[in-house]
Design a protein around this motif. Structure first.
Motif, PDB file in Angstrom:
ATOM      1  N   ALA A  55     -47.428 -96.217   5.217  1.00 54.93           N
ATOM      2  CA  ALA A  55     -48.148 -95.226   6.018  1.00 54.93           C
ATOM      3  C   ALA A  55     -47.486 -94.997   7.370  1.00 54.93           C
ATOM      4  O   ALA A  55     -47.580 -93.916   7.948  1.00 54.93           O
ATOM      5  CB  ALA A  55     -49.597 -95.658   6.213  1.00 54.93           C
ATOM      6  N   ALA A  56     -46.799 -96.016   7.858  1.00 52.16           N
ATOM      7  CA  ALA A  56     -46.193 -95.924   9.192  1.00 52.16           C
ATOM      8  C   ALA A  56     -44.736 -95.495   9.162  1.00 52.16           C
ATOM      9  O   ALA A  56     -44.215 -94.991  10.165  1.00 52.16           O
ATOM     10  CB  ALA A  56     -46.298 -97.281   9.900  1.00 52.16           C
ATOM     11  N   PHE A  57     -44.070 -95.690   8.047  1.00 51.40           N
ATOM     12  CA  PHE A  57     -42.610 -95.559   8.003  1.00 51.40           C
ATOM     13  C   PHE A  57     -42.131 -94.209   8.529  1.00 51.40           C
ATOM     14  O   PHE A  57     -41.298 -94.135   9.433  1.00 51.40           O
ATOM     15  CB  PHE A  57     -42.093 -95.785   6.580  1.00 51.40           C
ATOM     16  CG  PHE A  57     -40.596 -95.777   6.490  1.00 51.40           C
ATOM     17  CD1 PHE A  57     -39.861 -96.892   6.872  1.00 51.40           C
ATOM     18  CD2 PHE A  57     -39.923 -94.651   6.059  1.00 51.40           C
ATOM     19  CE1 PHE A  57     -38.473 -96.889   6.810  1.00 51.40           C
ATOM     20  CE2 PHE A  57     -38.534 -94.633   5.992  1.00 51.40           C
ATOM     21  CZ  PHE A  57     -37.812 -95.754   6.370  1.00 51.40           C
ATOM     22  N   GLY A 329     -55.115 -98.472  10.649  1.00 56.88           N
ATOM     23  CA  GLY A 329     -55.084 -99.709   9.883  1.00 56.88           C
ATOM     24  C   GLY A 329     -54.361-100.842  10.579  1.00 56.88           C
ATOM     25  O   GLY A 329     -54.627-102.016  10.328  1.00 56.88           O
ATOM     26  N   GLN A 330     -53.434-100.492  11.472  1.00 57.92           N
ATOM     27  CA  GLN A 330     -52.658-101.502  12.198  1.00 57.92           C
ATOM     28  C   GLN A 330     -53.384-102.014  13.428  1.00 57.92           C
ATOM     29  O   GLN A 330     -53.078-103.106  13.923  1.00 57.92           O
ATOM     30  CB  GLN A 330     -51.308-100.894  12.622  1.00 57.92           C
ATOM     31  CG  GLN A 330     -50.419-101.832  13.446  1.00 57.92           C
ATOM     32  CD  GLN A 330     -49.312-101.092  14.186  1.00 57.92           C
ATOM     33  OE1 GLN A 330     -49.108 -99.897  13.984  1.00 57.92           O
ATOM     34  NE2 GLN A 330     -48.600-101.800  15.055  1.00 57.92           N
ATOM     35  N   ILE A 338     -64.365-108.825  17.391  1.00 58.97           N
ATOM     36  CA  ILE A 338     -65.019-109.345  16.190  1.00 58.97           C
ATOM     37  C   ILE A 338     -64.062-109.129  15.028  1.00 58.97           C
ATOM     38  O   ILE A 338     -63.602-108.007  14.808  1.00 58.97           O
ATOM     39  CB  ILE A 338     -66.355-108.612  15.906  1.00 58.97           C
ATOM     40  CG1 ILE A 338     -67.342-108.803  17.062  1.00 58.97           C
ATOM     41  CG2 ILE A 338     -66.978-109.108  14.602  1.00 58.97           C
ATOM     42  CD1 ILE A 338     -68.609-107.974  16.933  1.00 58.97           C
ATOM     43  N   PRO A 339     -63.731-110.160  14.267  1.00 58.69           N
ATOM     44  CA  PRO A 339     -62.794-109.975  13.158  1.00 58.69           C
ATOM     45  C   PRO A 339     -63.408-109.199  11.995  1.00 58.69           C
ATOM     46  O   PRO A 339     -64.613-109.274  11.749  1.00 58.69           O
ATOM     47  CB  PRO A 339     -62.449-111.409  12.741  1.00 58.69           C
ATOM     48  CG  PRO A 339     -63.605-112.234  13.200  1.00 58.69           C
ATOM     49  CD  PRO A 339     -64.119-111.574  14.434  1.00 58.69           C
ATOM     50  N   GLY A 340     -62.560-108.425  11.306  1.00 54.67           N
ATOM     51  CA  GLY A 340     -62.965-107.791  10.062  1.00 54.67           C
ATOM     52  C   GLY A 340     -63.716-106.480  10.200  1.00 54.67           C
ATOM     53  O   GLY A 340     -64.322-106.006   9.234  1.00 54.67           O
ATOM     54  N   ARG A 341     -63.665-105.847  11.381  1.00 57.97           N
ATOM     55  CA  ARG A 341     -64.341-104.564  11.529  1.00 57.97           C
ATOM     56  C   ARG A 341     -63.396-103.413  11.137  1.00 57.97           C
ATOM     57  O   ARG A 341     -62.205-103.601  10.922  1.00 57.97           O
ATOM     58  CB  ARG A 341     -64.821-104.377  12.972  1.00 57.97           C
ATOM     59  CG  ARG A 341     -65.868-105.396  13.377  1.00 57.97           C
ATOM     60  CD  ARG A 341     -66.706-104.930  14.555  1.00 57.97           C
ATOM     61  NE  ARG A 341     -65.966-104.782  15.793  1.00 57.97           N
ATOM     62  CZ  ARG A 341     -66.513-104.378  16.947  1.00 57.97           C
ATOM     63  NH1 ARG A 341     -67.792-104.062  16.989  1.00 57.97           N
ATOM     64  NH2 ARG A 341     -65.783-104.285  18.036  1.00 57.97           N
ATOM     65  N   THR A 342     -63.970-102.224  11.013  1.00 56.35           N
ATOM     66  CA  THR A 342     -63.188-101.032  10.678  1.00 56.35           C
ATOM     67  C   THR A 342     -63.210-100.104  11.880  1.00 56.35           C
ATOM     68  O   THR A 342     -64.230 -99.468  12.167  1.00 56.35           O
ATOM     69  CB  THR A 342     -63.773-100.314   9.446  1.00 56.35           C
ATOM     70  OG1 THR A 342     -63.904-101.250   8.377  1.00 56.35           O
ATOM     71  CG2 THR A 342     -62.864 -99.185   9.008  1.00 56.35           C
ATOM     72  N   ASN A 343     -62.087-100.050  12.597  1.00 58.17           N
ATOM     73  CA  ASN A 343     -62.014 -99.259  13.817  1.00 58.17           C
ATOM     74  C   ASN A 343     -61.135 -98.031  13.600  1.00 58.17           C
ATOM     75  O   ASN A 343     -60.336 -97.983  12.668  1.00 58.17           O
ATOM     76  CB  ASN A 343     -61.482-100.122  14.969  1.00 58.17           C
ATOM     77  CG  ASN A 343     -62.185 -99.815  16.280  1.00 58.17           C
ATOM     78  OD1 ASN A 343     -62.426 -98.670  16.613  1.00 58.17           O
ATOM     79  ND2 ASN A 343     -62.529-100.866  17.028  1.00 58.17           N
ATOM     80  N   TYR A 344     -61.252 -97.070  14.503  1.00 61.02           N
ATOM     81  CA  TYR A 344     -60.581 -95.773  14.351  1.00 61.02           C
ATOM     82  C   TYR A 344     -60.021 -95.293  15.695  1.00 61.02           C
ATOM     83  O   TYR A 344     -60.286 -94.173  16.116  1.00 61.02           O
ATOM     84  CB  TYR A 344     -61.569 -94.722  13.819  1.00 61.02           C
ATOM     85  CG  TYR A 344     -62.274 -95.091  12.537  1.00 61.02           C
ATOM     86  CD1 TYR A 344     -61.872 -94.553  11.319  1.00 61.02           C
ATOM     87  CD2 TYR A 344     -63.372 -95.950  12.548  1.00 61.02           C
ATOM     88  CE1 TYR A 344     -62.531 -94.870  10.140  1.00 61.02           C
ATOM     89  CE2 TYR A 344     -64.044 -96.276  11.369  1.00 61.02           C
ATOM     90  CZ  TYR A 344     -63.617 -95.726  10.167  1.00 61.02           C
ATOM     91  OH  TYR A 344     -64.278 -96.036   9.010  1.00 61.02           O
ATOM     92  N   PRO A 345     -59.217 -96.092  16.390  1.00 56.90           N
ATOM     93  CA  PRO A 345     -58.891 -95.777  17.785  1.00 56.90           C
ATOM     94  C   PRO A 345     -57.640 -94.931  18.014  1.00 56.90           C
ATOM     95  O   PRO A 345     -57.350 -94.559  19.151  1.00 56.90           O
ATOM     96  CB  PRO A 345     -58.688 -97.164  18.387  1.00 56.90           C
ATOM     97  CG  PRO A 345     -58.102 -97.950  17.250  1.00 56.90           C
ATOM     98  CD  PRO A 345     -58.740 -97.422  15.999  1.00 56.90           C
ATOM     99  N   LYS A 353     -52.345 -90.208   7.840  1.00 55.86           N
ATOM    100  CA  LYS A 353     -52.657 -88.788   7.974  1.00 55.86           C
ATOM    101  C   LYS A 353     -53.182 -88.493   9.380  1.00 55.86           C
ATOM    102  O   LYS A 353     -53.917 -89.290   9.958  1.00 55.86           O
ATOM    103  CB  LYS A 353     -53.710 -88.370   6.941  1.00 55.86           C
ATOM    104  CG  LYS A 353     -53.293 -88.586   5.490  1.00 55.86           C
ATOM    105  CD  LYS A 353     -52.078 -87.757   5.133  1.00 55.86           C
ATOM    106  CE  LYS A 353     -51.726 -87.931   3.659  1.00 55.86           C
ATOM    107  NZ  LYS A 353     -50.500 -87.167   3.308  1.00 55.86           N
ATOM    108  N   PRO A 354     -52.828 -87.323   9.916  1.00 57.84           N
ATOM    109  CA  PRO A 354     -53.292 -86.981  11.270  1.00 57.84           C
ATOM    110  C   PRO A 354     -54.786 -86.719  11.308  1.00 57.84           C
ATOM    111  O   PRO A 354     -55.355 -86.138  10.388  1.00 57.84           O
ATOM    112  CB  PRO A 354     -52.509 -85.703  11.591  1.00 57.84           C
ATOM    113  CG  PRO A 354     -52.216 -85.101  10.255  1.00 57.84           C
ATOM    114  CD  PRO A 354     -51.992 -86.265   9.332  1.00 57.84           C
TER     115      PRO A 354
END
Length: 367
Positions: A55-57, A329-330, A338-345, A353-354
């Motif tokens: 995804a990053a490449f 994701g990175q 807090i470990p294991g959360r789903t963030n979108y920063p 994807k943009p």
């Protein structure tokens, strides 16, 4: 692709999308849209250097013209034991940057966190100074001419602007910061030298940061810039304080960089980026496991757009804007505080994807 065409594509995508699902491809490049303004960067992980993050490449070389090692050049990564260095990953990182025509910001030479375990157990002041001096000379010297800038000292201040009681202050005294800049300049004279911190746009900490920079300058030691990390929260970005800080730091005759930019969307009961702080998991700690609501998606896009308009207003004072990660994701914010959360920063989702925030930043360049 010229800017006008990119703008029309951008506008169509923004007006027609519902979240990120309808955005199919990236039609513009951050580094190209801001090429006459300031460098655009991202923190890059070892996994990405190894090519294990598809995804990053493509994003790294397409979107950015400078990169920062997320962890690869920190003390604990380079110093497995007293008298030993392991430069294998750092060398690979430098080679990666060269292969993709990217400038490098070295991060970081002196930081109280992520020190090697052996260094924390050093009791002798002379031995600790040897550790300090040798580390700067060997690391900064090895990469002289290969990095464009260094975060020489990282997070040396408390929130009230006083010096943090770190092992470096406790063992070496309050001149250790000027000493670090002096040593780095000696072995890497062509590299821009920065002091880097979080919350140093806030008035009290900013005053301490200004005093610190003046002390370095009054000692006759070169300091080229200050890094404002930019770990902010959606809907609460301190625009007034950011602008005041840009003006006050620039008045010292130094450059300003936004060095670790992300805008967090998850609940947190404190600000900043003190890695030792933690939070307990609660019922509402991880509210967006599957996707980000449209209202929050719009808010983070608005925040990013307004921020970049502000930075462009003062582009003569801004050297670089670096995001702390390539895609969501990175981001370190998935596991802190807090470990294991789903963030979108960030500007790109977990699939690379943009997001609407990306197009908001692109649109901000149309001034």
């Amino acid at each position: 692709m010229n800017k006008l065409f990119s703008f029309f594509i951008t506008a169509a995508l923004i007006s027609g999308c519902a979240g990120t699902r309808q955005i199919r491809s990236v039609t513009a490049s951050l580094k190209d849209m801001y090429k006459n303004d300031f460098l655009i960067g991202a923190a890059v992980s070892w996994q990405q250097v190894e090519g294990k993050d598809p995804a990053a490449f493509n994003l790294i070389s397409r979107q950015f013209n400078t990169i920062t090692p997320e962890n690869i050049m920190k003390e604990e990564e380079l110093r497995p034991a007293w008298g030993e260095y392991d430069f294998s990953r750092a060398d690979r990182f430098i080679d990666f940057a060269k292969a993709h025509h990217l400038q490098v910001n070295g991060h970081t030479l002196i930081w109280h966190s992520q020190m090697p375990a052996f260094a924390r157990s050093i009791e002798s002041v002379d031995s600790f100074r040897t550790f300090f001096t040798d580390h700067i000379r060997k690391v900064a010297g090895r990469y002289s001419g290969k990095v464009q800038s260094w975060d020489v000292v990282n997070e040396a201040l408390n929130e009230d602007g006083t010096l943090r009681k770190s092992p470096f202050l406790n063992k070496l005294g309050d001149n250790y910061i000027a000493d670090a800049f002096k040593l780095t300049n000696e072995v890497s004279p062509g590299t821009d030298l920065y002091y880097n911190d979080y919350n140093n746009e806030q008035p009290e900490k900013r005053a301490g940061c200004i005093a610190l920079i003046k002390k370095i300058q009054q000692a006759g030691v070169r300091i080229d810039g200050v890094g404002i990390q930019g770990h902010w929260h959606v809907g609460k970005v301190p625009f007034k304080e950011i602008e005041e800080s840009i003006l006050e730091y620039a008045a010292l005759g130094i450059k300003v960089a936004i060095t670790e930019l992300d805008i967090e969307v998850l609940p947190r009961n404190f600000t900043g980026a003190e890695v030792s702080q933690q939070m307990k998991t609660e019922t509402n700690s991880n509210p967006y496991v599957k996707e980000l609501p449209e209202t929050v998606q719009k808010q983070i896009a608005d925040d990013y757009g307004r921020l970049f308009k502000l930075l462009l207003k003062h582009k003569d004072k801004i050297a670089r804007v670096t995001f702390w990660g390539v895609h969501d994701g990175q981001s370190w914010l998935n596991d802190w505080p807090i470990p294991g959360r789903t963030n979108y920063p960030l500007l790109f989702d977990r699939n690379g994807k943009p997001k609407p925030a990306f197009y908001s930043v692109i649109a901000a360049s149309k001034r």
